[in-house]
Design an enzyme around this catalytic site. Structure first.
Site, PDB file in Angstrom:
ATOM      1  N   GLU A 184      31.518  16.996-102.344  1.00  0.00           N
ATOM      2  CA  GLU A 184      30.409  17.493-102.989  1.00  0.00           C
ATOM      3  C   GLU A 184      30.194  18.900-103.310  1.00  0.00           C
ATOM      4  OE1 GLU A 184      27.095  14.763-103.219  1.00  0.00           O
ATOM      5  OE2 GLU A 184      28.009  13.253-104.396  1.00  0.00           O
ATOM      6  N   GLU A 261      32.168   7.197-104.567  1.00  0.00           N
ATOM      7  CA  GLU A 261      30.706   7.029-103.925  1.00  0.00           C
ATOM      8  C   GLU A 261      29.944   6.211-104.865  1.00  0.00           C
ATOM      9  OE1 GLU A 261      28.446   9.671-101.794  1.00  0.00           O
ATOM     10  OE2 GLU A 261      30.293  10.628-100.721  1.00  0.00           O
TER      11      GLU A 261
HETATM   12  C1  GLA Z   1      26.284  12.073-101.816  1.00  0.00           C
HETATM   13  C2  GLA Z   1      27.003  12.458-100.486  1.00  0.00           C
HETATM   14  C3  GLA Z   1      26.802  11.412 -99.509  1.00  0.00           C
HETATM   15  C4  GLA Z   1      25.524  10.899 -99.554  1.00  0.00           C
HETATM   16  C5  GLA Z   1      25.145  10.435-100.733  1.00  0.00           C
HETATM   17  C6  GLA Z   1      23.654   9.885-100.853  1.00  0.00           C
HETATM   18  O1  GLA Z   1      27.031  11.527-102.593  1.00  0.00           O
HETATM   19  O2  GLA Z   1      28.154  12.637-100.919  1.00  0.00           O
HETATM   20  O3  GLA Z   1      27.414  11.878 -98.136  1.00  0.00           O
HETATM   21  O4  GLA Z   1      24.625  11.755 -98.819  1.00  0.00           O
HETATM   22  O5  GLA Z   1      25.081  11.426-101.673  1.00  0.00           O
HETATM   23  O6  GLA Z   1      23.232   8.678 -99.970  1.00  0.00           O
END
Ligand code: GLA
Length: 777
Positions: A184, A261
């Site tokens: 991210e 995710e």
């Molecule tokens: C983002 C990150 C994860 C985690 C989530 C929240 O998507 O990529 O590593 O921190 O947020 O749980």
């Protein structure tokens, strides 16, 4: 006879090898084509369960993998945690809980594929997002950028990791289908060169054949998207799935779609309400994705535990994460399937290939209780301070080569008038201030505390500032998070505002290490001559307890202050009386039949040095007065008002003001929504006079009310950088508003507003009023 037996064994071994690689026999391939994933040339939908090996007791790895298989998943998605593997620069650890190779082999043996997410940065609510603290010893380091030292260390770690798991990729006949590059990055910055460098490092160690991808949010994925990487989206339960993929479909019509995710729940922070997400919403999202042939990874399918000091912290501001990473996931922290699990299993069953059946759910663990007992010995910190170092200036703990624990700065004060302010810039993360041994007060970084009023003292009074570090920030620019006191300490005279910095310190290092605590001088609590009415002394406590037949238990620490729990040498995690977590999960395999050892380090001191093991966790019990951050600012001095209106629908909306406002506090009052829902704000950015986003690092937010009936919809959610979380007032609040404290007076010339991510953007604000102090002349 012997020969026949040997041949039989050889055949058995050959069969078992075949079984181990059953999902990917021989040399295999995983590619994309015609908008699909292709496993050995056949269309394949990834149904991945996110599991983090260091968060699950090793003894239970197989159990948890089997639970995800029985749920209907075909893949395990995992991060790697650099700081757990390289605790000291150049010293790698892939043993025990860190044995990632064994974990991946277990996935393979259970017929599960693997997605590897080797960072180097992983976020994940893990200390510093997985980066090792020792990187901070290089003062000018630029983390997650093209800093030569940073990249050199990334290369070294990836080299070590690839030595462990590099031969387990699918092109080598192993279970690893694809590898993620960084994490991210759009939430951190724009730097395609850096992403290219990370990609190249991974290519050097895993070869050219393996599929590589990068994940981001639908609102920012183009910022760092590389042409030769697959792009996947991250979003949570409730999100409008078509809109999440609409831009990707336009830009890359031939790309397979994957939510890398899909957030099943959310993480908890100390001092904030427990987070949950609706089961039906989660199921509906998975169902919709599968019906459309969209792949997913369910983050988390089983969250586990942030053992020891591995929990991270969120920013802007500072919100340390609790020890439990239960995440309201389908498999709870201690490996019990929840209602979400049962519902999801039924849904995934619908999508099995004809003739396939789900494996049975493995046997579940029955937790035990442990009768309440007292810890009998204490090593009060005050009688056990290590030899101090001398330093003329204040330095954070990394400068003294310490990563975790507490640090005390002590000096002699000049004569100080009553009412003089002691300024501590900045206490990371929880400071207790003493003058001549008497506690004057606390500075809690969560609240932005930096000042304390001194009672006045003679020349030569002793000042002690005891600072405890909680997790390093794992999200956003603030990951460069030093601990201890990071800048300076000064005296500020309230009358003339004169500031004088205090120098010449004695520095005491109190590392978070079991061997350190054990080396202290313990005495029977009963032998303490002082009378303790409120709390027992801060320090280390030791005791033993008996267990009949070991199994999982939940240690209730609600009579303790703030600190860390160790059992039989295992670092169990942090506790803090404010909650919401009041019990710590202790896995059965870490207990012994007969006598067990417990050590608790408590930086505040307990009310009672007693402990009990429960058969259930307490994760939702806040113990602070007024969790709801009621509005703290009088609106009448925000005299300048401005009305704005927004279009309907999901996605970011931007409005320039027709005039600029000069203000420190800004109130936002939603006037009308597009539906009958209470107004909701997922994110707010304030813009400066040039239309640039004003840094939110120093901002804090309060609200007229906050809705906790459907989850934690607190005011802080509007600046938490997370597009899937939002503020919502409670239903009784008929004129809701939020107030943003910018930290200092700023010029504000516009606003960016993001409504909720769900279909139709419930509570999307049609018009709002903005109040500030004055129009800029
Ligand atoms: C983002 C990150 C994860 C985690 C989530 C929240 O998507 O990529 O590593 O921190 O947020 O749980």
């Amino acid at each position: 006879m012997k020969i026949i037996k040997a041949i039989f064994i050889i055949i058995l071994l050959a069969l078992s090898v075949n079984y181990a690689t059953a999902s990917t026999p021989g040399k295999s391939s995983f590619k994309t084509g015609n908008g699909q994933f292709l496993l050995n040339g056949e269309p394949f939908i990834i149904k991945a369960a996110e599991l983090h090996y260091p968060r699950i007791p090793k003894e239970y790895w197989d159990h948890r993998i089997k639970l995800t298989k029985a749920l209907g998943m075909n893949t395990v998605c995992l991060y790697t945690f650099w700081n757990a593997h390289e605790p000291v620069e150049g010293e790698f650890d892939f043993s025990g809980q860190n044995d990632i190779r064994e974990f991946i082999k277990l996935c393979e043996a259970n017929g599960m594929n693997v997605i590897l997410r080797p960072g180097p940065y992983v976020c994940a609510e893990w200390e510093m997002g997985g980066l090792p603290w020792w990187l901070l010893k290089k003062k000018d380091i630029r983390l997650r950028e093209n800093d030569p030292y940073f990249l050199e260390r990334v290369e070294k770690f990836q080299e070590a990791l690839a030595r462990e798991v590099g031969d387990l990729t699918i092109d080598n006949g192993g279970p690893i289908l694809m590898i993620q590059v960084e994490n991210e990055y759009g939430a951190y910055g724009e730097d395609k060169d850096y992403i290219r460098n990370i990609r190249d490092i991974l290519r050097r160690h895993y070869g050219e054949d393996i599929l590589m991808f990068q994940c981001d949010w639908s609102s920012n994925f183009t910022a760092n998207g590389l042409d030769d990487l697959l792009w996947t989206m991250n979003f949570g339960t409730g999100a409008d799935i078509d809109s999440q993929f609409s831009q990707l479909k336009q830009l890359r019509p031939d790309s397979p779609l994957m939510c890398s995710e899909f957030w099943s729940g959310w993480f908890d922070k100390w001092g904030a309400a427990h987070e949950t997400r609706d089961a039906q919403d989660m199921i509906a999202g998975i169902d919709e994705m599968l019906s459309k042939g969209i792949s997913f990874s369910l983050y988390m399918t089983h969250g586990g535990t942030n053992w020891g000091h591995w929990a991270g912290a969120n920013s802007p501001g500072y919100s340390p994460d609790v020890t439990s990473y239960d995440y309201d996931a389908p498999i709870n922290e201690s490996g019990q399937p929840t209602e979400k699990y049962r519902l999801l299993r039924n849904t995934l069953e619908k999508y099995l290939s004809p003739g396939d059946t789900l494996p049975g759910i493995p046997e579940l663990i029955s937790p035990i209780s442990i009768e309440r007992f007292s810890l009998k010995e204490v090593a009060p910190l005050a009688y056990n301070m290590p030899e101090p170092l001398k330093d003329s200036l204040i330095h954070p703990m990394e400068d003294y080569d310490m990563g975790f624990g507490s640090i005390q700065y002590s000096t002699l004060l000049p004569a100080v008038e009553e009412g003089t302010i002691l300024e501590v810039s900045e206490p990371h993360d929880y400071a207790q201030v003493f003058v001549d041994g008497k506690l004057i007060g606390m500075l809690d970084r969560r609240n932005g505390d930096k000042e304390i009023i001194l009672p006045g003292n003679r020349e030569g009074a002793r000042l002690d500032i005891l600072v405890e570090a909680t997790g390093r920030i794992n999200f956003g620019r603030a990951i460069k998070d030093h601990k201890g006191i990071t800048e300076y300490v000064a005296l500020k005279n309230q009358n003339d505002n004169k500031v004088s910095e205090i120098n010449d310190w004695e520095v005491y290092l109190i590392p978070d290490q079991l061997s350190f605590y054990e080396s202290l001088n313990f005495l029977p609590i009963a032998a303490l001559s002082e009378v303790f009415t409120d709390r027992l002394p801060r320090g280390a406590y030791m005791g033993t307890f008996e267990v009949g037949s070991p199994s999982d238990t939940f240690i209730d620490l609600s009579s303790w202050g703030k600190g860390l729990l160790y059992i039989n040498g295992h670092a169990i995690g942090r506790f803090w009386e404010i909650g919401p977590q009041q019990t710590l999960y202790v896995p059965g395999p870490w207990l012994k039949e007969g006598e067990n050892e417990i050590l608790i380090f408590d930086i505040l001191g307990p009310q009672k040095a007693e402990v009990e093991g429960l058969t259930y966790p307490i994760l939702d019990s806040l113990n602070i007065k007024g969790n709801v951050a009621k509005e703290t600012k009088d609106l009448t001095d925000l005299s300048y008002a401005l009305s704005l209106s927004f279009p309907d629908g999901n996605g970011w909306k931007r409005q320039k003001f027709d005039k600029r406002i000069e203000t420190r506090f800004i109130a936002i009052e939603p006037v009308e929504t597009f539906d009958a829902e209470a107004p909701a704000i997922a994110e707010i950015y304030l813009l400066d006079e040039n239309g640039n986003r004003i840094d939110r690092e120093k901002m804090t937010v309060t609200a007229s009310s906050e809705d906790f009936s459907t989850g934690n919809n607190s005011a802080a959610k509007i600046i938490d950088l997370q597009e899937s979380t939002y503020w919502r007032p409670d239903d009784y609040d008929k004129s809701p508003f939020v107030i943003i404290d910018l930290g200092s007076v700023k010029t504000v010339g516009g606003i960016e507003y993001l409504p909720r991510m769900e279909t139709g953007a419930p509570g999307s604000v049609k018009s709002l009023k903005i109040y500030g102090s004055s129009e800029l002349k």
